[in-house]
Design a protein around this motif. Structure first.
Motif, mmCIF file in Angstrom:
data_model
loop_
_atom_site.group_PDB
_atom_site.id
_atom_site.type_symbol
_atom_site.label_atom_id
_atom_site.label_comp_id
_atom_site.label_asym_id
_atom_site.label_seq_id
_atom_site.Cartn_x
_atom_site.Cartn_y
_atom_site.Cartn_z
ATOM 1 N N PHE A 498 37.067 39.611 36.427
ATOM 2 C CA PHE A 498 36.707 40.090 37.758
ATOM 3 C C PHE A 498 36.263 38.937 38.655
ATOM 4 O O PHE A 498 36.601 38.889 39.843
ATOM 5 C CB PHE A 498 35.599 41.139 37.660
ATOM 6 N N ASP A 502 37.994 37.911 42.044
ATOM 7 C CA ASP A 502 37.222 37.950 43.286
ATOM 8 C C ASP A 502 37.471 36.711 44.130
ATOM 9 O O ASP A 502 37.549 36.783 45.354
ATOM 10 C CB ASP A 502 35.718 38.035 42.968
ATOM 11 N N ARG A 541 30.496 47.021 38.448
ATOM 12 C CA ARG A 541 31.333 45.870 38.834
ATOM 13 C C ARG A 541 32.399 46.273 39.836
ATOM 14 O O ARG A 541 32.755 45.495 40.730
ATOM 15 C CB ARG A 541 31.987 45.277 37.578
ATOM 16 N N PHE A 545 33.472 44.622 43.636
ATOM 17 C CA PHE A 545 34.742 43.907 43.483
ATOM 18 C C PHE A 545 35.344 43.591 44.843
ATOM 19 O O PHE A 545 35.331 44.424 45.763
ATOM 20 C CB PHE A 545 35.704 44.772 42.667
#
Length: 663
Positions: A498, A502, A541, A545
């Motif tokens: 992630f 990102d 999360r 995101f």
């Protein structure tokens, strides 16, 4: 000869007068002055003379010294905070590096023909003092400006201080002679010297970057970026636009030795020089402490939060990067004024800072020039993708999209939702940023969609199509490298994925997402508790995101409802009806040589065999191999054979046959 070299030689000629006086004083009462082996041994007479000799007292050169035009030693003294005594020591130390006559003179004065550099005692004596003076000795302390600033290296650690040799690094000597070439050690350490670009108003558009560039005094700033490089690029552009040279460092590892070289280079180049560093994530504390000296503007940029323990006494300003809050469409328009088409639509998926935009635009122009055509969508997408490519290869498989919406065979409703998904990815900065439609609570600007449907209905293909439409790479997450039997390791692996997604531009695909996004259950054992913790982490999360993610599942009911609420779109992929199956057969065999009358057979197969799109493609591939083996076009029997084999693979009864057909 440069003005700087001429000015330095003038200083050295003045020093040579002092050296000549000292040589004359030494040789006047030296019984071994004429001995050809002097300096190779110490005779009893020499030892007696040394014992009875008074402490040397040589006055400093008479009268004030007026530097010549171009004299750099005066500027270096100001930049490093040197005293007059420091200047004299530095001049004595560098003399042999410029005029080799000093080597022989220093060898005589050191009583050792092999020691041709100024010793501490000799340098202090030429400066009008001696090694008995504690203040003078203190000018060569490790924390003193001469040594700490990297202007002088005190060698021979095993010797007493008066006998230790003084060496001036070649970069310092070259600078004093007028050479402005970047230190070679810094070039090896990925440091780039960027010349000022005065008058570039577009480079100072960002308010925070402009305030740093125009600060009346040196500042040390930690700039936390939303995307790696965006804040560093904006500040670099602002500093150059303000007429200031920039040393831009992209270190693989933050090492204190490199920080000292950077600081010396900035001070040598003058008070306006700034240092911009893209901090790595590996313990940069010693590097930051070394570089944040207070007399040079230093900007540390990185995606990691500022840690006060890095440099507690440096007074760093911890600021948030604002350069990435708005889409840099103006920078794209300025760099590509002749672009034909909707530029905002083309660059919408890319979250690049102003500096990155300029590099991407230059790459697009170069690529178009190489091909001899105007800059088009493909050039922009390829250049921007290279700048924003993620480093997910350890946990994901990269797919370079090679399909488009023309390759999808879907009903109108899911097709429209896929177009909407691409539109959300393009316009999220405008809708969530400029129009302020983003909710609070730290929610990111990510776009997350769920593709639900039976196996083979086109979910993975659709994700590739969306990525290709946006000009991004598709990364298929490898669940075998993510899920770990040890508690907490799965979450760590997912966080790496992630975080990288990102910071860069790509489409993340979680195939068979119910394996990690499944429903939480009632806690009956420790296994249930840890499984629920994993789901809770993913829920949090997804809220923060910032990238683009697609989840696929064959069983939508297995996805936790809390995940569904956080999804931007849910696209249902229906099992194709007869008409869609016929279209699928024709699309799969469009480029294959066919026997006459095969069209009718394809319609018949679409009615008889209830196959999803993936199975139809597999059947078409089987038919192609059968035809290629014979060296003839695809026949109706080839198509039926392929369809029957797909039925057998799934364990279903073949239409028109009483039992499962065996080829």
């Amino acid at each position: 000869m440069s003005e700087a070299a001429r000015a330095l030689l003038h200083r050295l000629e003045r020093l040579r007068t002092s050296v000549a006086a000292l040589v004359a004083a030494r040789s006047a009462d030296d019984p071994t002055a004429g001995d050809p082996l002097r300096g190779l041994y110490i005779s009893p007479e020499t030892a007696t003379r040394i014992v009875n000799a008074p402490a040397p007292q040589l006055p400093a050169p008479d009268g004030p010294f007026t530097p010549e035009p171009g004299d750099r030693l005066t500027a270096v003294a100001a930049g490093f905070g040197l005293t007059v005594l420091d200047e004299l020591i530095l001049l004595a130390a560098l003399a042999p590096d410029v005029d080799r006559r000093f080597e022989q003179l220093y060898g005589y004065l050191n009583d050792d023909v092999g020691r041709r550099r100024a010793s501490v005692a000799l340098a202090l004596e030429l400066a009008g003092t001696g090694s008995y003076d504690p203040v003078a000795r203190g000018r060569l302390h490790p924390a003193a400006p001469l040594v700490d600033g990297g202007l002088i290296v005190v060698e021979d650690e095993d010797r007493p201080l008066p006998g230790r040799a003084l060496r001036v690094p070649e970069r310092v000597v070259a600078h004093l002679l007028g050479d402005d070439t970047l230190d070679g050690q810094l070039g090896d350490a990925r440091v780039e010297l960027l010349a000022p670009v005065p008058g570039d108003e577009s480079a100072t558009a960002d308010g925070l970057a402009a305030r740093i560039a125009h600060s009346p005094r040196p500042v040390a700033v930690h700039l936390r970026e939303r995307r790696a490089g965006s804040g560093a690029d904006a500040v670099t552009a602002a500093l150059r636009g303000a007429g200031r040279p920039v040393l831009h460092h992209r270190p693989e590892r933050a090492e204190a030795a490199t920080a000292r070289l950077l600081l010396r280079e900035a001070r040598l180049r003058g008070a306006g020089t700034a240092v911009v560093v893209e901090l790595p994530q590996d313990q940069p504390g010693p590097y930051v402490r070394e570089l944040a000296a207070g007399d040079v503007t230093v900007v540390f940029a990185g995606t990691e939060p500022y840690d006060p323990g890095w440099a507690p006494d440096a007074g760093l300003l911890a600021l948030e990067d604002t350069a990435a809050e708005t889409a840099p469409l103006a920078a794209w328009s300025e760099e590509l004024p002749s672009y034909e088409g909707d530029l905002a639509d083309a660059v919408g998926p890319y979250r690049l800072g102003a500096g990155q935009v300029r590099r991407a635009a230059r790459g697009a122009r170069a690529l178009a020039g190489f091909e001899g055509v105007p800059v088009g969508l493909g050039h922009v997408q390829k250049s921007a993708r290279l700048l924003s490519a993620p480093l997910l290869d350890k946990h994901a498989r990269r797919v370079r999209p090679a399909v488009g919406f023309g390759d999808l065979v879907l009903p109108d409703e899911p097709l429209a939702l896929l177009h909407e998904l691409a539109g959300r990815a393009r316009h999220r900065d405008r809708v969530l940023g400029e129009w302020r439609l983003r909710t609070g609570g730290g929610r990111g600007r990510g776009v997350v969609a769920l593709f639900a449907g039976d196996s083979g209905t086109g979910k993975t293909l659709a994700a590739e199509v969306v990525a290709g439409e946006l000009g991004l790479d598709l990364y298929v997450v490898d669940l075998s490298s993510v899920v770990d039997k040890y508690v907490g390791e799965t979450e760590k692996n997912l966080e790496r994925i992630f975080s990288e997604a990102d910071r860069t531009d790509s489409v993340l695909l979680f195939d068979e997402a119910d394996a990690v996004f499944g429903k939480r259950s009632e806690v009956k054992s420790s296994h249930d508790r840890y499984a629920n913790l994993e789901s809770a982490y993913l829920l949090q999360r997804l809220e923060a995101f910032d990238g683009i993610a697609v989840l696929t599942t064959n069983l939508r009911a297995n996805i936790d409802e809390a995940f569904t609420r956080r999804l931007d779109l849910v696209v249902d992929f229906p099992f194709p009806d007869v008409e869609l199956r016929a279209t699928l057969w024709r699309a799969c065999l469009a480029g294959v040589p066919q026997e006459a009358g095969l069209e009718a057979e394809l319609d018949a197969c679409a009615k008889e065999f209830e196959l999803a799109g993936g199975a139809v493609r597999s059947a078409a591939v089987t038919a192609g191999y059968l035809a290629a083996g014979r060296g003839s076009p695809v026949t109706a029997e080839d198509v039926r054979t392929g369809a029957r084999r797909e039925y057998v693979k799934s364990g279903r009864l073949v239409p028109g046959v009483g039992a499962a057909w065996t080829p």
